[in-house]
Enzyme design. Structure first.
Site, PDB file in Angstrom:
ATOM      1  CB  SER A 108      -0.870  -0.013   1.258  1.00  0.00           C
ATOM      2  OG  SER A 108      -1.425   1.257   1.476  1.00  0.00           O
ATOM      3  CD  GLU A 162      -2.075   5.201   5.063  1.00  0.00           C
ATOM      4  OE1 GLU A 162      -2.592   5.633   4.016  1.00  0.00           O
ATOM      5  OE2 GLU A 162      -2.073   5.835   6.127  1.00  0.00           O
ATOM      6  CE1 TYR A 183      -4.132  -1.729   5.575  1.00  0.00           C
ATOM      7  CE2 TYR A 183      -2.961   0.246   4.894  1.00  0.00           C
ATOM      8  CZ  TYR A 183      -3.647  -0.913   4.577  1.00  0.00           C
ATOM      9  OH  TYR A 183      -3.835  -1.247   3.248  1.00  0.00           O
TER      10      TYR A 183
HETATM   11  P1  NAP Z   1     -11.518  -4.578   1.513  1.00  0.00           P
HETATM   12  O1  NAP Z   1     -12.636  -4.208   0.604  1.00  0.00           O
HETATM   13  O2  NAP Z   1     -11.502  -4.078   2.910  1.00  0.00           O
HETATM   14  O3  NAP Z   1     -11.446  -6.184   1.532  1.00  0.00           O
HETATM   15  C1  NAP Z   1     -10.705  -6.875   2.486  1.00  0.00           C
HETATM   16  C2  NAP Z   1     -10.916  -8.360   2.282  1.00  0.00           C
HETATM   17  O4  NAP Z   1     -10.160  -9.084   3.267  1.00  0.00           O
HETATM   18  C3  NAP Z   1     -12.390  -8.795   2.467  1.00  0.00           C
HETATM   19  O5  NAP Z   1     -12.656  -9.820   1.533  1.00  0.00           O
HETATM   20  C4  NAP Z   1     -12.376  -9.365   3.871  1.00  0.00           C
HETATM   21  O6  NAP Z   1     -13.388 -10.314   4.115  1.00  0.00           O
HETATM   22  C5  NAP Z   1     -11.005 -10.038   3.865  1.00  0.00           C
HETATM   23  N1  NAP Z   1     -10.524 -10.361   5.214  1.00  0.00           N
HETATM   24  C6  NAP Z   1     -10.290  -9.508   6.232  1.00  0.00           C
HETATM   25  N2  NAP Z   1      -9.846 -10.186   7.315  1.00  0.00           N
HETATM   26  C7  NAP Z   1      -9.795 -11.498   6.961  1.00  0.00           C
HETATM   27  C8  NAP Z   1      -9.427 -12.681   7.628  1.00  0.00           C
HETATM   28  N3  NAP Z   1      -9.005 -12.678   8.906  1.00  0.00           N
HETATM   29  N4  NAP Z   1      -9.483 -13.868   6.942  1.00  0.00           N
HETATM   30  C9  NAP Z   1      -9.912 -13.889   5.662  1.00  0.00           C
HETATM   31  N5  NAP Z   1     -10.286 -12.794   4.971  1.00  0.00           N
HETATM   32  C10 NAP Z   1     -10.226 -11.612   5.615  1.00  0.00           C
HETATM   33  O7  NAP Z   1     -10.107  -4.164   0.864  1.00  0.00           O
HETATM   34  P2  NAP Z   1      -9.780  -3.721  -0.645  1.00  0.00           P
HETATM   35  O8  NAP Z   1     -10.013  -2.259  -0.766  1.00  0.00           O
HETATM   36  O9  NAP Z   1     -10.408  -4.678  -1.568  1.00  0.00           O
HETATM   37  O10 NAP Z   1      -8.207  -3.907  -0.653  1.00  0.00           O
HETATM   38  C11 NAP Z   1      -7.614  -5.172  -0.973  1.00  0.00           C
HETATM   39  C12 NAP Z   1      -6.204  -5.215  -0.380  1.00  0.00           C
HETATM   40  O11 NAP Z   1      -5.419  -4.173  -0.948  1.00  0.00           O
HETATM   41  C13 NAP Z   1      -6.113  -5.028   1.122  1.00  0.00           C
HETATM   42  O12 NAP Z   1      -5.046  -5.812   1.583  1.00  0.00           O
HETATM   43  C14 NAP Z   1      -5.796  -3.548   1.289  1.00  0.00           C
HETATM   44  O13 NAP Z   1      -5.119  -3.343   2.514  1.00  0.00           O
HETATM   45  C15 NAP Z   1      -4.887  -3.340   0.088  1.00  0.00           C
HETATM   46  N6  NAP Z   1      -4.882  -1.994  -0.475  1.00  0.00           N
HETATM   47  C16 NAP Z   1      -6.051  -1.379  -0.799  1.00  0.00           C
HETATM   48  C17 NAP Z   1      -6.015  -0.134  -1.401  1.00  0.00           C
HETATM   49  C18 NAP Z   1      -7.277   0.578  -1.787  1.00  0.00           C
HETATM   50  O14 NAP Z   1      -7.217   1.783  -2.039  1.00  0.00           O
HETATM   51  N7  NAP Z   1      -8.416  -0.122  -1.903  1.00  0.00           N
HETATM   52  C19 NAP Z   1      -4.779   0.487  -1.661  1.00  0.00           C
HETATM   53  C20 NAP Z   1      -3.613  -0.189  -1.340  1.00  0.00           C
HETATM   54  C21 NAP Z   1      -3.663  -1.436  -0.760  1.00  0.00           C
HETATM   55  P3  NAP Z   1     -14.886  -9.852   4.587  1.00  0.00           P
HETATM   56  O15 NAP Z   1     -15.602  -9.459   3.320  1.00  0.00           O
HETATM   57  O16 NAP Z   1     -15.415 -11.080   5.213  1.00  0.00           O
HETATM   58  O17 NAP Z   1     -14.708  -8.702   5.513  1.00  0.00           O
HETATM   59  O1  G4F Z   2     -10.626   6.715   2.687  1.00  0.00           O
HETATM   60  P1  G4F Z   2      -9.618   6.589   3.755  1.00  0.00           P
HETATM   61  O2  G4F Z   2     -10.019   5.902   4.992  1.00  0.00           O
HETATM   62  O3  G4F Z   2      -8.356   5.900   3.068  1.00  0.00           O
HETATM   63  P2  G4F Z   2      -6.818   5.786   3.508  1.00  0.00           P
HETATM   64  O4  G4F Z   2      -6.626   6.045   4.944  1.00  0.00           O
HETATM   65  O5  G4F Z   2      -6.027   6.617   2.561  1.00  0.00           O
HETATM   66  O6  G4F Z   2      -6.545   4.236   3.272  1.00  0.00           O
HETATM   67  C1  G4F Z   2      -6.969   3.577   2.085  1.00  0.00           C
HETATM   68  O7  G4F Z   2      -5.974   3.701   1.108  1.00  0.00           O
HETATM   69  C2  G4F Z   2      -4.731   3.042   1.422  1.00  0.00           C
HETATM   70  C3  G4F Z   2      -3.779   3.297   0.247  1.00  0.00           C
HETATM   71  O8  G4F Z   2      -3.090   4.498   0.462  1.00  0.00           O
HETATM   72  C4  G4F Z   2      -4.997   1.574   1.604  1.00  0.00           C
HETATM   73  F1  G4F Z   2      -3.840   0.917   1.843  1.00  0.00           F
HETATM   74  C5  G4F Z   2      -5.979   1.372   2.747  1.00  0.00           C
HETATM   75  O9  G4F Z   2      -6.268  -0.025   2.858  1.00  0.00           O
HETATM   76  C6  G4F Z   2      -7.267   2.129   2.441  1.00  0.00           C
HETATM   77  O10 G4F Z   2      -7.871   1.501   1.321  1.00  0.00           O
HETATM   78  O11 G4F Z   2      -9.074   8.035   4.152  1.00  0.00           O
HETATM   79  C7  G4F Z   2      -8.564   8.942   3.191  1.00  0.00           C
HETATM   80  C8  G4F Z   2      -8.325  10.293   3.850  1.00  0.00           C
HETATM   81  C9  G4F Z   2      -7.529  10.199   5.150  1.00  0.00           C
HETATM   82  O12 G4F Z   2      -6.564  11.209   5.174  1.00  0.00           O
HETATM   83  C10 G4F Z   2      -8.561  10.468   6.241  1.00  0.00           C
HETATM   84  O13 G4F Z   2      -8.048  11.093   7.413  1.00  0.00           O
HETATM   85  O14 G4F Z   2      -9.604  10.841   4.210  1.00  0.00           O
HETATM   86  C11 G4F Z   2      -9.503  11.387   5.509  1.00  0.00           C
HETATM   87  N1  G4F Z   2     -10.842  11.426   6.103  1.00  0.00           N
HETATM   88  C12 G4F Z   2     -11.506  12.562   6.479  1.00  0.00           C
HETATM   89  N2  G4F Z   2     -12.667  12.246   7.020  1.00  0.00           N
HETATM   90  C13 G4F Z   2     -11.617  10.362   6.392  1.00  0.00           C
HETATM   91  C14 G4F Z   2     -12.775  10.887   6.972  1.00  0.00           C
HETATM   92  N3  G4F Z   2     -11.438   9.039   6.200  1.00  0.00           N
HETATM   93  C15 G4F Z   2     -12.446   8.212   6.593  1.00  0.00           C
HETATM   94  N4  G4F Z   2     -12.299   6.877   6.377  1.00  0.00           N
HETATM   95  N5  G4F Z   2     -13.583   8.679   7.172  1.00  0.00           N
HETATM   96  C16 G4F Z   2     -13.806  10.011   7.407  1.00  0.00           C
HETATM   97  O15 G4F Z   2     -14.848  10.401   7.964  1.00  0.00           O
END
Ligand code: NAP
Ligand code: G4F
Length: 360
Positions: free
Chosen positions: A135, A137, A158
């Site tokens: 990520s 992050e 995280y």
């Molecule tokens: P997400 O929607 O939160 O999905 C997370 C998945 O992990 C869900 O299928 C969840 O199952 C499963 N999971 C969580 N805990 C588990 C456990 N103990 N055993 C088995 N499965 C488990 O995340 P996403 O946005 O698709 O992201 C996919 C991956 O990319 C994650 O690793 C995230 O950290 C990483 N990532 C995401 C972003 C982004 O912007 N989306 C960016 C960089 C990296 P349930 O449905 O049962 O909860």
């Molecule tokens: O949408 P966010 O929670 O995403 P964040 O923290 O960037 O993390 C996501 O992206 C990562 C990749 O860079 C992934 F690895 C991670 O798994 C996840 O998918 O927050 C985005 C921004 C933050 O700065 C947060 O402080 O939005 C700001 N924010 C402001 N108000 C909020 C809120 N975030 C959330 N979730 N909820 C609020 O009410």
């Protein structure tokens, strides 16, 4: 099972990315196996449209296995049974704010799960390629733009957990010759984004306000800037990483960043509302340490994988607002729908061949 079909195993298949990746791989002709958690309510909502019931006599290429990435034995057994050609490890406790409340749990599930899978691969001697969902992050406080050579400065439990997983992936690649890649993905969103991430929280609120179901939207820091892309495009990058001659690590993002405030402008403005009339600040949504500015320099992915994002920020917001309005039964302005049908013909993916020259 057809011996010619490639076999993929996806952890986190019920999540945003897992569901898009499953669709993408099925369209490419894979047999897709996914690990799902046993839950007291259905958690396969994002997969319903691609699930086929073998009892109906349908041809089935999507297989679901109960499992948990907290359990080594269970993961090893699934890998032994499935014998995948490719493993995509997407499962995680993926919410940054929540990781401050559940730091050790996040360390276990988001960090240690990676070494559980790598150990299972090593001991089973399965010849498989491995993708780790790293990520942006992890860059944390590092100044933008960030690329593969930017030193990491994690700002949350995280990010620290993801950093462990990143390094152990590299270590197993170097120590044991496993084909293992880190995709360092910047934020990517879609109508399937979890409801508590800021983009989806905003687009749902727009729909809720228009439908008369919600009066206010409570948010935290509006100044944070993120490089937001469109999730279906990002799962293609994951796949591309596992199709190269050599394993490597890649940054994936659009190269354009916007603040939460700009997201509000775009989402509320699209339907003719002023967000200042609805948004309230709630300190609970602030983080003890914030990541201020993430901006991808994804030139390596562009040059080596031929990956480029097609949809921009404005389009992304329209797609998400349209989808959330339709979910609550409202007619949407429809620009998002139009963009999708014109620019992103999902079902043509398998035939799509954008040449390297076009993409670089
Ligand atoms: P997400 O929607 O939160 O999905 C997370 C998945 O992990 C869900 O299928 C969840 O199952 C499963 N999971 C969580 N805990 C588990 C456990 N103990 N055993 C088995 N499965 C488990 O995340 P996403 O946005 O698709 O992201 C996919 C991956 O990319 C994650 O690793 C995230 O950290 C990483 N990532 C995401 C972003 C982004 O912007 N989306 C960016 C960089 C990296 P349930 O449905 O049962 O909860
Ligand atoms: O949408 P966010 O929670 O995403 P964040 O923290 O960037 O993390 C996501 O992206 C990562 C990749 O860079 C992934 F690895 C991670 O798994 C996840 O998918 O927050 C985005 C921004 C933050 O700065 C947060 O402080 O939005 C700001 N924010 C402001 N108000 C909020 C809120 N975030 C959330 N979730 N909820 C609020 O009410």
């Amino acid at each position: 099972m057809d011996a010619q079909r490639k076999v993929a195993l996806v952890t986190g298949i019920t999540g945003q990315d897992g569901s898009y990746l499953a669709e993408f791989l099925l369209a490419k002709g894979y047999d897709v196996h996914g690990i799902i958690r046993r839950a007291s309510t259905f958690n396969t909502r994002r997969l319903d449209h691609i699930y086929r019931d073998p009892h109906n006599g349908d041809e089935v290429h999507l297989f679901l296995h109960y499992g948990d990435i907290g359990s080594s034995g269970n993961l090893a057994e699934i890998i032994r049974q499935v014998q995948p050609d490719e493993i995509y490890h997407l499962a995680a406790q993926s919410h940054v704010r929540v990781s401050f409340d559940l730091p050790d749990y996040t360390g276990d599930v988001t960090g240690l799960s990676t070494v559980r899978i790598l150990e299972a691969i090593r001991h089973a001697g399965v010849k498989t390629r491995f993708y780790q969902a790293s990520s942006s992050e992890m860059f944390g406080a590092a100044p933008p733009p960030q690329n593969e050579r930017t030193p990491f400065q994690p700002q949350s439990p995280y990010a620290a957990a993801k950093l462990y997983a990143y390094w152990v992936t590299r270590n197993y690649r170097e120590a044991y010759g496993i084909y293992a890649c880190n995709g360092i993905l910047f934020n990517h969103e879609s109508p399937r984004r979890g409801e508590t991430f800021v983009t989806r929280k905003i687009t749902r609120a727009v729909a809720g306000i228009l439908a008369g179901r919600q009066k206010h939207l409570y948010l935290g820091n509006l100044n944070a800037r993120r490089d937001w892309g469109y999730a279906p495009e990002y799962v293609e990058a994951m796949w591309l990483m596992l199709q190269q001659d050599q394993p490597d690590d890649y940054v994936i993002g659009t190269g354009e960043a916007h603040s939460v405030r700009e997201f509000l402008d775009e989402a509320f403005g699209y339907v003719g509302l002023d967000w200042n009339d609805y948004v309230r600040i709630d300190q609970r949504y602030y983080r003890p340490t914030e990541v201020d500015y993430l901006l991808a320099d994804a030139r390596k992915a562009r040059n080596q994988l031929g990956w480029i994002p097609r949809l921009g920020f404005r389009e992304l917001v329209r797609i998400m607002v349209d989808a959330d309005m339709e979910l609550v039964g409202l007619d949407s302005p429809g620009e998002g729908r139009q963009i999708l049908s014109k620019q992103f013909d999902w079902h043509r993916w398998q035939d799509q061949s954008i040449s390297m020259e076009q993409r670089t």
